[in-house]
Scaffold this motif. Structure first.
Motif, short mmCIF file in Angstrom:
data_model
loop_
_atom_site.label_atom_id
_atom_site.label_comp_id
_atom_site.label_asym_id
_atom_site.label_seq_id
_atom_site.Cartn_x
_atom_site.Cartn_y
_atom_site.Cartn_z
N GLU A 200 -0.04 -8.88 24.73
CA GLU A 200 -1.44 -9.27 24.85
C GLU A 200 -2.15 -8.42 25.90
N TYR A 201 -3.44 -8.17 25.64
CA TYR A 201 -4.30 -7.58 26.66
C TYR A 201 -5.75 -7.89 26.27
N ALA A 202 -6.70 -7.42 27.08
CA ALA A 202 -8.11 -7.66 26.78
C ALA A 202 -8.93 -6.43 27.14
N VAL A 203 -10.09 -6.32 26.52
CA VAL A 203 -11.05 -5.26 26.84
C VAL A 203 -12.37 -5.93 27.22
N VAL A 204 -12.90 -5.57 28.38
CA VAL A 204 -14.23 -6.02 28.80
C VAL A 204 -15.19 -4.86 28.60
N GLU A 205 -16.28 -5.13 27.92
CA GLU A 205 -17.27 -4.09 27.62
C GLU A 205 -18.64 -4.50 28.15
N HIS A 206 -19.32 -3.56 28.79
CA HIS A 206 -20.73 -3.75 29.16
C HIS A 206 -21.55 -2.73 28.39
N ARG A 207 -22.49 -3.22 27.60
CA ARG A 207 -23.33 -2.33 26.78
C ARG A 207 -24.74 -2.91 26.70
N ALA A 208 -25.71 -2.10 27.05
CA ALA A 208 -27.12 -2.49 26.95
C ALA A 208 -27.39 -3.83 27.63
N GLY A 209 -26.80 -4.03 28.81
CA GLY A 209 -27.05 -5.24 29.57
C GLY A 209 -26.25 -6.45 29.15
N ARG A 210 -25.36 -6.29 28.18
CA ARG A 210 -24.58 -7.43 27.68
C ARG A 210 -23.09 -7.19 27.93
N VAL A 211 -22.38 -8.29 28.19
CA VAL A 211 -20.94 -8.24 28.41
C VAL A 211 -20.22 -8.87 27.22
N ALA A 212 -19.18 -8.20 26.74
CA ALA A 212 -18.34 -8.74 25.67
C ALA A 212 -16.88 -8.66 26.10
N VAL A 213 -16.10 -9.64 25.65
CA VAL A 213 -14.67 -9.68 25.95
C VAL A 213 -13.91 -9.71 24.63
N ASP A 214 -13.01 -8.74 24.46
CA ASP A 214 -12.22 -8.63 23.23
C ASP A 214 -10.76 -8.86 23.58
N PHE A 215 -10.19 -9.94 23.05
CA PHE A 215 -8.77 -10.22 23.26
C PHE A 215 -7.95 -9.55 22.17
N ARG A 216 -6.89 -8.89 22.59
CA ARG A 216 -6.06 -8.14 21.65
C ARG A 216 -4.62 -8.69 21.67
N ARG A 217 -3.99 -8.71 20.49
CA ARG A 217 -2.56 -9.02 20.36
C ARG A 217 -1.91 -7.93 19.53
N VAL A 218 -0.84 -7.38 20.05
CA VAL A 218 -0.16 -6.26 19.43
C VAL A 218 1.21 -6.73 18.96
N GLU A 219 1.47 -6.59 17.70
CA GLU A 219 2.77 -7.01 17.15
C GLU A 219 3.88 -6.10 17.63
N LEU A 220 5.05 -6.69 17.87
CA LEU A 220 6.21 -5.97 18.38
C LEU A 220 7.41 -6.14 17.45
N ASP A 221 8.36 -5.26 17.60
CA ASP A 221 9.61 -5.33 16.84
C ASP A 221 10.56 -6.24 17.60
N ARG A 222 10.75 -7.47 17.12
CA ARG A 222 11.60 -8.43 17.82
C ARG A 222 13.04 -7.95 17.90
N ALA A 223 13.51 -7.27 16.88
CA ALA A 223 14.90 -6.80 16.91
C ALA A 223 15.11 -5.80 18.04
N LEU A 224 14.14 -4.90 18.25
CA LEU A 224 14.25 -3.94 19.34
C LEU A 224 14.19 -4.63 20.69
N LEU A 225 13.32 -5.63 20.82
CA LEU A 225 13.22 -6.37 22.06
C LEU A 225 14.53 -7.11 22.37
N ALA A 226 15.10 -7.74 21.33
CA ALA A 226 16.34 -8.48 21.53
C ALA A 226 17.48 -7.54 21.90
N GLU A 227 17.53 -6.37 21.28
CA GLU A 227 18.59 -5.41 21.59
C GLU A 227 18.43 -4.88 23.01
N ALA A 228 17.21 -4.61 23.44
CA ALA A 228 16.98 -4.16 24.81
C ALA A 228 17.44 -5.22 25.81
#
Length: 250
Positions: A200-228
Motif C-alpha cells: 500500500e501507498y498513497a499519492v497526494v496531489e495539489h493542482r489548481a488550488g485543490r488537494v486530492a489523495v489517491d490510495f494505491r494497492r499493488v498486488e504481490l506474488d505471495r509465493a515469492l514473499l513466502a519463500e523469502a
C-alpha cells in the motif's frame, strides 16, 4: 507550482520485494517526489536492501519508532514487551552496518512540505508528538487534538498503524498511506495481526488550488514473499511464511 504530486510510502519493515513493486508503480504514476514516513528495515527479511532502495528513491525521510529502535536500544522497551518483536529488532540491528544505522539516525521526526506557497503538507510517523502514537479512524476527538499539537497544516500524513486512512478533522485532512511491507487487515491492538497480500501507498496531489489523495494497492506474488520469509533466519520467518502462504485474509 501549478501542480505537485508526492508519493507517501511507510512501514516497509524489511520487505524489499514489496518495496520494489511499489516503486515501480510510483514511477509509472509520474510523481514529483517521494517521502518515506518511517519503519524501513526491521521485522522483515531484507533490511539492507530496503534501506538501499529507500535511500536511492526517496526525497524525504521521517523517523519511525522502529527506525529509532535501531540506534536507541532502550526506547523499544518503553513501547513493547513482546519477546518476538524485541528479538526481531535485535536481529535487524545486528546485520546493519554503522553507516546504515547512521543513515537512519538522520531521519527527521517531522517534516513540512510545501504543496503550494499557501498550502503545506505535514509529515510524521505516528503523530506530530510521537512516532509510536496510533491515529485511527475511530480515535476520539480529544485524543486526536492532543496528538496534533495544534498543528495547522491543511494536510497531515503519517503511518505506523499499517492501515490506510483518510479522515477529516476540524477541516484538515489526515492521511495514512498504509504499509508497503506489512499492511494489516485490521488494527490488532498488540495482538498478532493478519497481513494482507498486497502493498500500500498513497499519492497526494495539489493542482489548481485543490488537494486530492489517491490510495494505491499493488498486488504481490505471495509465493515469492513466502519463500523469502522461509529462507530468512529471522525470528519472524515462520509467522510471515504462514501469513503469505495462507493468503493472509481471514
Amino acid at each position: 507550482m501549478s501542480s505537485y504530486r508526492i508519493a507517501l510510502i511507510s512501514d516497509i519493515h524489511g520487505n524489499a520485494l514489496a518495496l520494489q513493486k511499489v516503486l515501480e508503480d510510483v514511477r509509472s504514476n509520474g510523481v514529483d517526489q517521494i517521502a518515506c514516513l518511517g519503519d524501513v528495515a526491521t521485522l522483515g527479511p531484507h533490511p539492507r536492501e530496503a534501506l538501499e532502495l529507500v535511500a536511492r528513491a526517496c526525497d524525504f525521510f521521517v523517523l519511525g519508532n522502529h527506525d529509532e529502535y535501531l540506534f536507541d536500544a532502550s526506547s523499544i522497551r518503553e513501547h513493547t514487551a513482546s519477546p518476538l518483536v524485541l528479538s526481531a529488532v535485535e536481529h535487524c540491528r545486528a546485520v546493519l552496518s554503522p553507516a546504515e544505522v547512521g543513515f537512519v539516525r538522520g531521519f527527521e521526526r517531522r517534516l513540512t512540505i510545501q504543496l503550494a506557497p499557501d498550502r503545506a503538507l505535514l509529515l510524521f510517523h505516528g503523530s506530530p508528538d510521537s512516532n509510536h502514537a496510533d491515529i485511527l479512524a475511530e480515535t476520539p476527538l480529544e485524543d486526536l487534538d492532543r496528538h496534533l499539537l495544534g498543528q495547522a497544516a491543511p494536510v497531515m500524513a503519517g503511518g505506523h498503524t499499517h492501515i490506510q486512512m483518510l479522515r477529516q478533522h476540524r477541516g484538515r485532512l489526515l492521511v495514512n498511506p498504509g504499509s508497503v511491507g506489512l499492511p494489516f487487515e485490521r488494527f490488532a491492538f498488540g495482538a498478532p495481526p493478519t497481513v494482507l497480500p498486497h502493498a500500500e501507498y498513497a499519492v497526494v496531489e495539489h493542482r489548481a488550488g485543490r488537494v486530492a489523495v489517491d490510495f494505491r494497492r499493488v498486488e504481490l506474488d505471495r509465493a515469492l514473499l513466502a519463500e523469502a520469509a522461509r529462507s530468512w533466519d529471522g525470528p519472524l520467518s515462520s509467522y510471515l511464511a504462514e501469513q503469505y502462504g495462507s493468503g493472509a485474509v481471514e
